[in-house]
Write a protein that holds these residues in place. Structure first.
Motif, PDB file in Angstrom:
ATOM      1  N   PRO A   1     -20.132 -45.135 -61.693  1.00 28.36           N
ATOM      2  CA  PRO A   1     -18.980 -44.362 -61.220  1.00 28.36           C
ATOM      3  C   PRO A   1     -17.685 -45.094 -61.574  1.00 28.36           C
ATOM      4  O   PRO A   1     -17.588 -46.305 -61.427  1.00 28.36           O
ATOM      5  CB  PRO A   1     -19.184 -44.294 -59.707  1.00 28.36           C
ATOM      6  CG  PRO A   1     -20.671 -44.424 -59.542  1.00 28.36           C
ATOM      7  CD  PRO A   1     -21.102 -45.378 -60.631  1.00 28.36           C
TER       8      PRO A   1
ATOM      9  N   LEU B   1     -23.806 -45.041 -67.053  1.00 28.54           N
ATOM     10  CA  LEU B   1     -22.376 -45.212 -66.821  1.00 28.54           C
ATOM     11  C   LEU B   1     -22.119 -45.213 -65.314  1.00 28.54           C
ATOM     12  O   LEU B   1     -22.423 -44.245 -64.617  1.00 28.54           O
ATOM     13  CB  LEU B   1     -21.615 -44.074 -67.511  1.00 28.54           C
ATOM     14  CG  LEU B   1     -20.113 -44.224 -67.650  1.00 28.54           C
ATOM     15  CD1 LEU B   1     -19.748 -45.467 -68.465  1.00 28.54           C
ATOM     16  CD2 LEU B   1     -19.528 -42.972 -68.305  1.00 28.54           C
TER      17      LEU B   1
ATOM     18  N   LEU C   1     -25.434 -41.389 -70.065  1.00 28.62           N
ATOM     19  CA  LEU C   1     -24.618 -40.878 -68.967  1.00 28.62           C
ATOM     20  C   LEU C   1     -25.072 -41.447 -67.626  1.00 28.62           C
ATOM     21  O   LEU C   1     -24.250 -41.770 -66.771  1.00 28.62           O
ATOM     22  CB  LEU C   1     -24.644 -39.352 -68.968  1.00 28.62           C
ATOM     23  CG  LEU C   1     -23.979 -38.718 -70.204  1.00 28.62           C
ATOM     24  CD1 LEU C   1     -24.278 -37.231 -70.261  1.00 28.62           C
ATOM     25  CD2 LEU C   1     -22.483 -38.996 -70.234  1.00 28.62           C
TER      26      LEU C   1
ATOM     27  N   ALA D   1     -20.845 -33.130 -68.685  1.00 23.22           N
ATOM     28  CA  ALA D   1     -21.358 -34.142 -67.762  1.00 23.22           C
ATOM     29  C   ALA D   1     -20.378 -34.391 -66.609  1.00 23.22           C
ATOM     30  O   ALA D   1     -20.624 -35.261 -65.775  1.00 23.22           O
ATOM     31  CB  ALA D   1     -21.620 -35.445 -68.517  1.00 23.22           C
TER      32      ALA D   1
ATOM     33  N   ARG E   1     -14.035 -40.908 -68.557  1.00 19.55           N
ATOM     34  CA  ARG E   1     -14.336 -41.659 -67.329  1.00 19.55           C
ATOM     35  C   ARG E   1     -15.250 -40.830 -66.435  1.00 19.55           C
ATOM     36  O   ARG E   1     -15.022 -39.652 -66.215  1.00 19.55           O
ATOM     37  CB  ARG E   1     -13.045 -41.976 -66.590  1.00 19.55           C
ATOM     38  CG  ARG E   1     -13.261 -42.818 -65.338  1.00 19.55           C
ATOM     39  CD  ARG E   1     -11.961 -43.111 -64.595  1.00 19.55           C
ATOM     40  NE  ARG E   1     -10.923 -43.692 -65.421  1.00 19.55           N
ATOM     41  CZ  ARG E   1     -10.846 -44.984 -65.761  1.00 19.55           C
ATOM     42  NH1 ARG E   1     -11.775 -45.831 -65.334  1.00 19.55           N
ATOM     43  NH2 ARG E   1      -9.855 -45.424 -66.507  1.00 19.55           N
ATOM     44  N   LYS E   2     -16.247 -41.521 -65.890  1.00 19.84           N
ATOM     45  CA  LYS E   2     -17.143 -40.880 -64.916  1.00 19.84           C
ATOM     46  C   LYS E   2     -16.457 -40.882 -63.558  1.00 19.84           C
ATOM     47  O   LYS E   2     -15.901 -41.902 -63.146  1.00 19.84           O
ATOM     48  CB  LYS E   2     -18.481 -41.654 -64.834  1.00 19.84           C
ATOM     49  CG  LYS E   2     -19.541 -40.957 -64.032  1.00 19.84           C
ATOM     50  CD  LYS E   2     -20.857 -41.726 -64.173  1.00 19.84           C
ATOM     51  CE  LYS E   2     -22.045 -40.964 -63.682  1.00 19.84           C
ATOM     52  NZ  LYS E   2     -23.297 -41.686 -63.933  1.00 19.84           N
ATOM     53  N   LYS E   3     -16.504 -39.774 -62.902  1.00 18.18           N
ATOM     54  CA  LYS E   3     -15.840 -39.668 -61.595  1.00 18.18           C
ATOM     55  C   LYS E   3     -16.510 -40.585 -60.588  1.00 18.18           C
ATOM     56  O   LYS E   3     -17.711 -40.742 -60.572  1.00 18.18           O
ATOM     57  CB  LYS E   3     -15.842 -38.232 -61.120  1.00 18.18           C
ATOM     58  CG  LYS E   3     -14.987 -37.363 -62.024  1.00 18.18           C
ATOM     59  CD  LYS E   3     -14.994 -35.920 -61.650  1.00 18.18           C
ATOM     60  CE  LYS E   3     -14.066 -35.187 -62.607  1.00 18.18           C
ATOM     61  NZ  LYS E   3     -14.496 -33.883 -62.947  1.00 18.18           N
TER      62      LYS E   3
ATOM     63  N   GLN F   1     -26.478 -49.951 -64.525  1.00 19.70           N
ATOM     64  CA  GLN F   1     -25.254 -49.206 -64.806  1.00 19.70           C
ATOM     65  C   GLN F   1     -24.167 -50.163 -65.283  1.00 19.70           C
ATOM     66  O   GLN F   1     -24.178 -51.352 -64.953  1.00 19.70           O
ATOM     67  CB  GLN F   1     -24.779 -48.442 -63.565  1.00 19.70           C
ATOM     68  CG  GLN F   1     -25.707 -47.291 -63.216  1.00 19.70           C
ATOM     69  CD  GLN F   1     -25.064 -46.353 -62.221  1.00 19.70           C
ATOM     70  OE1 GLN F   1     -24.500 -46.786 -61.225  1.00 19.70           O
ATOM     71  NE2 GLN F   1     -25.156 -45.058 -62.508  1.00 19.70           N
TER      72      GLN F   1
ATOM     73  N   LEU G   1     -17.361 -35.610 -66.896  1.00 17.41           N
ATOM     74  CA  LEU G   1     -16.496 -36.761 -67.124  1.00 17.41           C
ATOM     75  C   LEU G   1     -15.051 -36.295 -67.307  1.00 17.41           C
ATOM     76  O   LEU G   1     -14.800 -35.179 -67.779  1.00 17.41           O
ATOM     77  CB  LEU G   1     -16.940 -37.529 -68.377  1.00 17.41           C
ATOM     78  CG  LEU G   1     -18.381 -38.022 -68.424  1.00 17.41           C
ATOM     79  CD1 LEU G   1     -18.639 -38.771 -69.720  1.00 17.41           C
ATOM     80  CD2 LEU G   1     -18.711 -38.903 -67.244  1.00 17.41           C
TER      81      LEU G   1
END
Length: 175
Positions: free
Chosen positions: A108, A106, A103, A146, A172-174, A84, A148
């Motif tokens: 967190p 990526l 995805l 997704a 941004r990924k949570k 990641q 994001l």
């Protein structure tokens, strides 16, 4: 995809959203081409994994740079396993089957910075094949679907480095 060992500046979209990445984080430059974003990321103090089918134009690997040669379209497994990244940068490249792997890669709180051509670009030149052109709103739907958080989105005409119709998202990924 190759920019060659180029003096083409980094994408304004990438420059705009790079501050959203954690300083010194690890960033994947996917379909790195000639390395314009790889070099930019290194100059900004990031640890970079540059991945492309052709790696001859990329800077040599070093303490902050890992270079991986892989054909992302040959049906082989995702070459990065479960790794990641704090950020993923993709420009001028589209292979939809990679979206789930991107995805998953990526981390967190990581940021996806994606910019490529959309339908209508065929009037400006290549790519003109619909397989390599985004549908209207496609990147926005991908990011939102997704889960994001969208930091920025653009769809439309870009004059530089050459006239094109593009679509861009930063998300941004949570955590």
């Amino acid at each position: 995809m190759s920019d060659g060992p180029t003096k083409t500046p980094p994408s304004p979209w990438v420059r705009r959203f790079l501050p959203a990445l954690p300083p010194g984080g690890q960033v994947l430059d996917l379909a790195a081409g000639g390395g314009r974003h790889t070099r930019y990321l290194l100059d900004k103090g990031f640890r970079v994994v540059a991945l492309d089918r052709e790696i001859g134009a990329l800077p040599p690997p070093g303490a902050f740079l890992e270079v991986i040669a892989a054909d992302l379209e040959d049906g082989a497994p995702w070459p990065l396993g479960k790794r990641q990244f704090n950020g993923i940068v993709v420009t001028n490249y589209l292979h939809r089957p990679l979206f789930p792997a991107l995805l998953a890669a990526l981390a967190p709180d990581g940021v996806l910075i994606y910019e490529t051509f959309q339908r209508g670009n065929e009037r400006y030149g290549k790519p003109s094949n619909p397989d390599f052109l985004l549908e209207p709103g496609e990147l926005l739907r991908l990011a939102e679907g997704a889960g994001l958080t969208v930091l920025g989105y653009f769809s439309g005409y870009a004059a530089a480095p050459k006239p094109a119709l593009v679509q861009c998202v930063a998300a941004r990924k949570k955590a």
